[in-house]
Design an enzyme around this catalytic site. Structure first.
Site, mmCIF file in Angstrom:
data_model
loop_
_atom_site.group_PDB
_atom_site.id
_atom_site.type_symbol
_atom_site.label_atom_id
_atom_site.label_comp_id
_atom_site.label_asym_id
_atom_site.label_seq_id
_atom_site.Cartn_x
_atom_site.Cartn_y
_atom_site.Cartn_z
ATOM 1 N N SER A 9 61.483 25.424 1.684
ATOM 2 C CA SER A 9 61.226 26.179 0.368
ATOM 3 C C SER A 9 62.459 27.198 0.119
ATOM 4 O O SER A 9 62.483 28.070 0.680
ATOM 5 C CB SER A 9 60.027 26.598 0.026
ATOM 6 O OG SER A 9 59.928 27.221 -1.048
ATOM 7 N N HIS A 34 62.704 21.573 -0.529
ATOM 8 C CA HIS A 34 61.778 21.854 -1.625
ATOM 9 C C HIS A 34 61.988 22.858 -2.507
ATOM 10 O O HIS A 34 62.371 24.157 -2.144
ATOM 11 C CB HIS A 34 60.375 22.360 -0.651
ATOM 12 C CG HIS A 34 58.931 22.620 -1.507
ATOM 13 N ND1 HIS A 34 58.307 21.447 -2.071
ATOM 14 C CD2 HIS A 34 58.622 23.688 -2.250
ATOM 15 C CE1 HIS A 34 57.386 21.798 -2.342
ATOM 16 N NE2 HIS A 34 57.104 22.959 -2.694
ATOM 17 N N ASP A 36 60.812 24.762 -5.696
ATOM 18 C CA ASP A 36 59.660 25.396 -6.718
ATOM 19 C C ASP A 36 59.933 26.004 -7.857
ATOM 20 O O ASP A 36 60.763 26.728 -8.025
ATOM 21 C CB ASP A 36 58.877 26.660 -5.820
ATOM 22 C CG ASP A 36 58.313 26.216 -4.614
ATOM 23 O OD1 ASP A 36 57.273 25.322 -4.612
ATOM 24 O OD2 ASP A 36 58.550 26.953 -3.537
ATOM 25 N N MET A 38 58.862 27.368 -11.363
ATOM 26 C CA MET A 38 57.537 28.060 -12.153
ATOM 27 C C MET A 38 58.115 28.506 -13.335
ATOM 28 O O MET A 38 58.876 28.922 -13.720
ATOM 29 C CB MET A 38 57.145 29.147 -10.874
ATOM 30 C CG MET A 38 56.969 28.988 -9.707
ATOM 31 S SD MET A 38 56.799 30.424 -8.517
ATOM 32 C CE MET A 38 56.714 29.834 -7.089
ATOM 33 N N HIS A 67 58.810 20.523 -6.995
ATOM 34 C CA HIS A 67 57.213 20.998 -7.267
ATOM 35 C C HIS A 67 57.191 21.943 -8.448
ATOM 36 O O HIS A 67 57.789 22.873 -8.671
ATOM 37 C CB HIS A 67 56.790 21.684 -5.905
ATOM 38 C CG HIS A 67 55.503 22.220 -5.853
ATOM 39 N ND1 HIS A 67 55.055 23.262 -4.985
ATOM 40 C CD2 HIS A 67 54.542 22.072 -6.913
ATOM 41 C CE1 HIS A 67 53.731 23.554 -5.307
ATOM 42 N NE2 HIS A 67 53.327 22.864 -6.340
ATOM 43 N N MET A 69 55.286 23.900 -10.859
ATOM 44 C CA MET A 69 54.091 24.665 -10.943
ATOM 45 C C MET A 69 54.051 25.158 -12.504
ATOM 46 O O MET A 69 54.497 26.348 -12.795
ATOM 47 C CB MET A 69 54.146 25.820 -9.877
ATOM 48 C CG MET A 69 53.889 25.249 -8.669
ATOM 49 S SD MET A 69 53.698 26.664 -7.423
ATOM 50 C CE MET A 69 55.534 26.512 -6.844
ATOM 51 N N MET A 138 47.913 22.845 -1.546
ATOM 52 C CA MET A 138 48.238 24.129 -1.438
ATOM 53 C C MET A 138 47.417 25.042 -0.496
ATOM 54 O O MET A 138 46.350 24.955 -0.848
ATOM 55 C CB MET A 138 48.252 24.830 -2.905
ATOM 56 C CG MET A 138 49.166 24.201 -4.052
ATOM 57 S SD MET A 138 50.821 24.543 -3.555
ATOM 58 C CE MET A 138 50.997 26.341 -3.241
ATOM 59 N N ASP A 177 51.651 23.407 1.813
ATOM 60 C CA ASP A 177 52.536 24.389 0.940
ATOM 61 C C ASP A 177 51.966 25.627 1.237
ATOM 62 O O ASP A 177 51.100 25.789 0.380
ATOM 63 C CB ASP A 177 53.201 23.952 -0.231
ATOM 64 C CG ASP A 177 54.153 25.003 -0.929
ATOM 65 O OD1 ASP A 177 54.505 26.008 -0.205
ATOM 66 O OD2 ASP A 177 54.711 24.754 -1.753
#
Length: 220
Positions: A9, A34, A36, A38, A67, A69, A138, A177
């Site tokens: 990540s 990966h 993230d 956000m 991913h 979020m 998660m 994760d």
């Protein structure tokens, strides 16, 4: 038998030297990158958007595991797909139209995943499970790196394997994760996990490349 995959990540990477860190994990044998995303709304942090994903795509041959979020992910699928995502994972809690967004992702010919927060029941997936390519459990509360693994996640993973068997969706990949490390990766693998997202355990270690190689040995 499905290939077990390490997905570093980049949330824990050095953003001033992101290309260097990505090239390092690729050379060490990582299978995915990966990413993230956000929005400061669904989770209490803000990270990156499609332009950064597009830049990462230019410097690695590894598939990009994006991913989201974020709330209302349906508004951003087009942008992230065009930026080069190979997987797009959304949160079941983030949209009232889960099936529709899954189909939206798949319309781009990329893999669709759904993630569940630690408190969310597996029942959220019951009617979409076989439409998915990936389920991401998660194992910490999303929003920040470096958190400790939530032990009750093991029970959830065991229950998920039962669901996959009952619905005959066993080709689907299971990812975790949060709090993944050398101390628990073998147990997670034994619980049926296929993709191991690890940030701090890799990038904050003394030798990230060596850590990846050790993780691969643990799950092989």
């Amino acid at each position: 038998m499905k290939l077990k995959k390490i997905a570093p990540s980049i949330l824990s990477a050095d953003f001033a030297n992101l290309q260097r860190d990505i090239e390092m994990v690729e050379k060490a044998g990582a299978h995915l990158i990966h990413i993230d995303v956000m929005d400061g709304h669904f989770v209490p942090n803000i990270t990156i958007g499609p332009p950064v994903v597009k830049s990462i795509k230019r410097v690695t041959k590894l598939p990009l595991d994006v991913h989201l979020m974020i709330t209302e992910p349906e508004k951003y699928i087009d942008a992230f797909a065009k930026a080069g995502a190979d997987y797009i994972t959304i949160h079941a809690e983030a949209t009232p139209h889960l099936h529709r967004v899954i189909q939206q992702i798949k319309s781009y010919g990329i893999k669709a995943g759904v993630s569940l927060n630690p408190h969310s029941p597996l029942s959220h997936l019951e009617y979409v499970l076989c439409d998915l390519d990936l389920v991401l459990i998660m194992t910490v509360n999303p929003g920040f790196g470096g958190q400790s693994f939530i032990a009750s996640s093991y029970d959830k993973l065991v229950q998920l394997q039962r669901m996959l068997k009952n619905q005959q969706c066993q080709s689907l990949e299971v990812a975790v994760d949060g709090g993944v490390s050398l101390s628990n990766i073998k147990q997670l693998s034994d619980a049926g996990v296929d993709i191991f997202v690890a940030g701090s355990a890799i990038f904050k270690s003394e030798d990230p490349a060596k850590t990846i190689k050790k993780m691969i040995r643990e799950i092989s």
